[in-house]
Design an enzyme around this catalytic site. Sequence first.
Site, PDB file in Angstrom:
ATOM      1  N   HIS A  20      19.228   7.034  59.590  1.00  7.41           N
ATOM      2  CA  HIS A  20      18.377   6.248  60.490  1.00  7.41           C
ATOM      3  C   HIS A  20      17.614   7.235  61.376  1.00  7.41           C
ATOM      4  CE1 HIS A  20      16.846   3.209  63.135  1.00  7.41           C
ATOM      5  NE2 HIS A  20      17.444   3.761  64.173  1.00  7.41           N
TER       6      HIS A  20
ATOM      7  N   ASP B 259      15.293  -0.872  59.999  1.00  2.61           N
ATOM      8  CA  ASP B 259      14.353  -0.193  59.101  1.00  2.61           C
ATOM      9  C   ASP B 259      14.066  -1.067  57.877  1.00  2.61           C
ATOM     10  OD1 ASP B 259      14.634   2.275  60.721  1.00  2.61           O
ATOM     11  OD2 ASP B 259      16.641   2.272  59.873  1.00  2.61           O
TER      12      ASP B 259
END
Length: 333
Positions: A187, A159
């Site tokens: 996440h 990410d």
Amino acid sequence: MSEPVRVLVTGAAGQIAYSLLFSMARGDVFGKDQPIVLLLLDITPMLPVLDGVVMELQDCALPLLRDIIPTDKEEVAFKDLDAAILVGSMPRKEGMERKDLLKANVAIFKSQGAALEKYAKKTVKVLVVGNPANTNCLIAAKSAPSIPKENFSCLTRLDHNRARSQVAMRCGVPATQVKNVIIWGNHSSTQYPDVHHCLVNMCGSELACFEAVKDDAWLKGDFIATVQQRGAAVIKARKLSSAMSAAKAICDHMRDIWSGTPEGEFISMGVYSTGNSYEVPDDLIYSFPVQIKDKTWKIVEGLAINDFSRSKMDATAAELIDERDTAVTFLGA
């Protein structure tokens, strides 16, 4: 030559591992002069595929790769580990409730945590990749009480790299010119990609990200949504989940643990939350900005948090609390 590091990869016959193993065996992660022994764990039906992966690794004729041990047995896979990269998990199937997914993964990560406790070195560094990564990581850590909680982390570097790359493309610079983006929280699609402390090197001078991008609406809207939903976008396009980029992020994460972060830079990883200045509740694996030295991470404290950021950080924490509380009920079962 130093002693070989013993590194486990689970889900080793899968597509992330296929993109990961060559880079690790070549020395991109633990060092260009660091010999390595790869322990490759997967479920019994995948062993024939794993044999093919082993053949390919052998055929690469890599000077640092001292041994490859494919297995379906935890007592073999977890023995005397220096590092464990837990990629394998139960994927979400169509029509599956989230709590069913959590229940299946609690069983896997409880077992692997217990195997770490029983067989691995107490200094082992554990990276959880298999989703839901934060909660899987917490369950593994709770199942290995004699290994310090600080030795467990989960992957939010993918990410982080996605956020860095989006800013770089927007500014027309290489991704290396963008630093100190932050991924806060889970996440999942509630994660918060934060660029309030990000710096962009434009023509030799470092600018604050908002100044460099000059589009606040994009940074507070589409940029965040793009990073949050990038995994789904890749699946929609490829009909497979991110593998090459996930493997690269795993390499970045483990290399930083082994070698440290550059001076003045921080990266994102999911770590155990206990007494931080950001009012993140304790006993979660939550993604923070961290700096790493001597294989030890430290949360970067004292960054200013505005109301916009606060609400997003709280929302992702709430999701993690809900996941944890559900998972812990299964842990006792």
